[in-house]
Design a protein around this motif. Structure first.
Motif, PDB file in Angstrom:
ATOM      1  N   ALA A 138      -6.030   0.395   4.408  1.00 44.98           N
ATOM      2  CA  ALA A 138      -6.641   1.719   4.558  1.00 44.98           C
ATOM      3  C   ALA A 138      -5.789   2.604   5.459  1.00 44.98           C
ATOM      4  O   ALA A 138      -5.579   3.794   5.172  1.00 44.98           O
ATOM      5  N   TRP A 139      -5.288   2.018   6.569  1.00 47.92           N
ATOM      6  CA  TRP A 139      -4.445   2.799   7.492  1.00 47.92           C
ATOM      7  C   TRP A 139      -3.192   3.295   6.766  1.00 47.92           C
ATOM      8  O   TRP A 139      -2.815   4.469   6.888  1.00 47.92           O
ATOM      9  N   THR A 140      -2.555   2.417   6.018  1.00 45.37           N
ATOM     10  CA  THR A 140      -1.277   2.774   5.357  1.00 45.37           C
ATOM     11  C   THR A 140      -1.497   3.871   4.325  1.00 45.37           C
ATOM     12  O   THR A 140      -0.720   4.828   4.249  1.00 45.37           O
ATOM     13  N   ARG A 141      -2.547   3.748   3.538  1.00 42.75           N
ATOM     14  CA  ARG A 141      -2.794   4.767   2.513  1.00 42.75           C
ATOM     15  C   ARG A 141      -3.049   6.130   3.139  1.00 42.75           C
ATOM     16  O   ARG A 141      -2.552   7.153   2.649  1.00 42.75           O
TER      17      ARG A 141
ATOM     18  N   ALA B 264       0.827  -1.206   0.000  1.00 45.08           N
ATOM     19  CA  ALA B 264       0.000   0.000   0.000  1.00 45.08           C
ATOM     20  C   ALA B 264       0.863   1.258   0.000  1.00 45.08           C
ATOM     21  O   ALA B 264       0.576   2.220  -0.725  1.00 45.08           O
ATOM     22  N   ALA B 265       1.919   1.261   0.814  1.00 40.81           N
ATOM     23  CA  ALA B 265       2.796   2.430   0.867  1.00 40.81           C
ATOM     24  C   ALA B 265       3.442   2.678  -0.486  1.00 40.81           C
ATOM     25  O   ALA B 265       3.571   3.827  -0.939  1.00 40.81           O
ATOM     26  N   ASP B 266       3.841   1.608  -1.146  1.00 45.65           N
ATOM     27  CA  ASP B 266       4.462   1.755  -2.466  1.00 45.65           C
ATOM     28  C   ASP B 266       3.470   2.291  -3.482  1.00 45.65           C
ATOM     29  O   ASP B 266       3.807   3.174  -4.284  1.00 45.65           O
ATOM     30  N   GLU B 267       2.230   1.791  -3.471  1.00 49.39           N
ATOM     31  CA  GLU B 267       1.241   2.271  -4.432  1.00 49.39           C
ATOM     32  C   GLU B 267       1.001   3.770  -4.268  1.00 49.39           C
ATOM     33  O   GLU B 267       0.940   4.510  -5.257  1.00 49.39           O
ATOM     34  N   VAL B 268       0.866   4.232  -3.032  1.00 50.10           N
ATOM     35  CA  VAL B 268       0.618   5.651  -2.790  1.00 50.10           C
ATOM     36  C   VAL B 268       1.842   6.486  -3.156  1.00 50.10           C
ATOM     37  O   VAL B 268       1.732   7.546  -3.787  1.00 50.10           O
ATOM     38  N   ALA B 269       3.031   6.012  -2.776  1.00 48.50           N
ATOM     39  CA  ALA B 269       4.254   6.770  -3.032  1.00 48.50           C
ATOM     40  C   ALA B 269       4.535   6.865  -4.529  1.00 48.50           C
ATOM     41  O   ALA B 269       4.912   7.931  -5.039  1.00 48.50           O
TER      42      ALA B 269
END
Length: 383
Positions: free
Chosen positions: A373-376, A328-333
């Motif tokens: 959801a938390w990570t995004r 998730a962190a990678d997708e957002v970043a």
């Protein structure tokens, strides 16, 4: 005649899957797309699926454009996954591909899996589900297809380690200062033609980190026995080292249609690892004269220059929900980098902070949704 449904039909893997279907004579049962209605309409007119899904905001427009095509149009890709095809090609990128992949497995349908995130974030749950319904999973990623082909007929007890190769991306040696990398620079992959997210991940080696986790879950080998070598020529796609020191290597042209075909045929024929000794049937292809008289190089990866690879190993060592946080962190970043809201080097920094701050939790379907959801939200705040 083998019938297929494709999750992500307008993406890179989806369009190449339809090229394979055209060449091999597969029947196309259903297609799940997103927002590219022009391409989807062309696909529907040619392949005549009976069911199509699109992103919810485009539902009425798609229904109007596809009127008279014979296809029912929905906004739920899980319906496509349950449409009754012989094989579902799981090619929706990112975590968005998990729910329809799960739906296909719940229906007992074999899945030719290109969506690595499903295995990365939910590998044990995916296998539990497949065991319960009898569904088969065959890999479509070039590296995992190569591993599959090297492992078919082998005893798992004889396998010492799995090795996936990476091209090294466009920044293996230059520039010295990666903070100056722009999206346009990062999208110029030296070997493969892929979607923007996967191309950026390839440049940071996060894609290879995700593939390490995928191989770990697909083949059940401990994480420390899944290795990476940088291979700029992209001819060797994977290697298997055996307990006696022998190695098998899979070589081939960088053409995704080959692993797509192999994955679909393997799934349709009921092949699985371990236990199979029969190869999937092979049809004449466009690369029978692919030249091999060249220099092939292999290098150890530079973990300092490409910290995303080490972050993937770290998430795998932590286990539980950590791979879901990583993804998730990678997708957002990556999305923020493509929008030029952060620097290239911030991608790894954001992922590292997310892993440091993420709450612990036991792996479950509900836990994946919650930590995703938390990570995004948290990475959005960091940005």
């Amino acid at each position: 005649m083998t019938s297929i449904s494709i999750l992500g039909s307008t993406g890179s893997i989806g369009t190449q899957s339809l090229e394979v279907a055209r060449a091999r004579g597969y029947a196309v049962t259903a297609l799940a797309a997103g927002v590219n209605l022009d391409l989807l309409e062309a696909q529907v007119r040619e392949f005549r699926p009976r069911l199509v899904s699109v992103a919810p905001p485009y539902l009425e427009r798609a229904r109007a454009r596809l009127e008279g095509s014979g296809a029912r149009v929905t906004d739920d890709p899980c319906e496509v996954a349950r449409a009754g095809a012989d094989v579902v090609v799981g090619a929706i990128p990112g975590l968005a591909g998990l729910a329809p992949t799960r739906a296909a497995l719940e229906a007992g349908t074999p899945v030719a899996l290109a969506n690595k995130e499903s295995m990365v974030v939910a590998g044990p749950l995916v296998w539990e589900l497949a065991a319960r319904t009898g569904a088969r999973i065959t890999p479509v990623d070039s590296e995992h297809s190569a591993l599959f082909q090297c492992l078919v007929g082998e005893d798992p007890a004889d396998v010492l380690e799995l090795i996936v190769t990476a091209s090294g991306g466009p920044f293996r040696l230059e520039p010295a200062d990666l903070a100056q990398v722009t999206p346009a620079m990062a999208l110029r992959h030296p070997t493969w033609t892929m979607g923007s997210k996967v191309t950026i991940d390839s440049s940071t080696l996060m894609n290879k980190g995700l593939e390490v986790l995928e191989a770990h879950f697909l083949y059940g080998l401990p994480l420390e026995r899944v290795k990476v070598l940088v291979h700029p020529q992209s001819v060797i796609h994977a290697l298997v080292r055996f307990q006696d020191g022998n190695l098998k290597a899979h070589l081939g042209p960088p053409d995704m249609r080959l692993p797509i075909q192999y994955g679909i045929d393997s799934a349709a024929r009921g092949m699985r690892y371990p236990g199979d000794v029969q190869q999937a049937r092979r049809a004449p292809g466009p690369h029978t004269d692919y030249p091999l008289a060249r220099t092939l190089e292999l290098f150890e990866p530079d973990f300092a220059r490409f910290p995303c690879l080490e972050l993937a190993y770290e998430a795998g060592r932590r286990g539980g929900l950590a791979p879901a946080v990583l993804n998730a962190a990678d997708e957002v970043a990556v999305a923020a980098f493509l929008e030029e809201r952060i620097r290239y080097t911030d991608i790894a920094r954001l992922i590292e902070r997310a892993l440091e701050e993420a709450p612990d939790g036991k792996l479950s379907w509900e836990g994946i949704e919650q930590v995703d959801a938390w990570t995004r939200a948290r990475v959005g705040e960091m940005i």
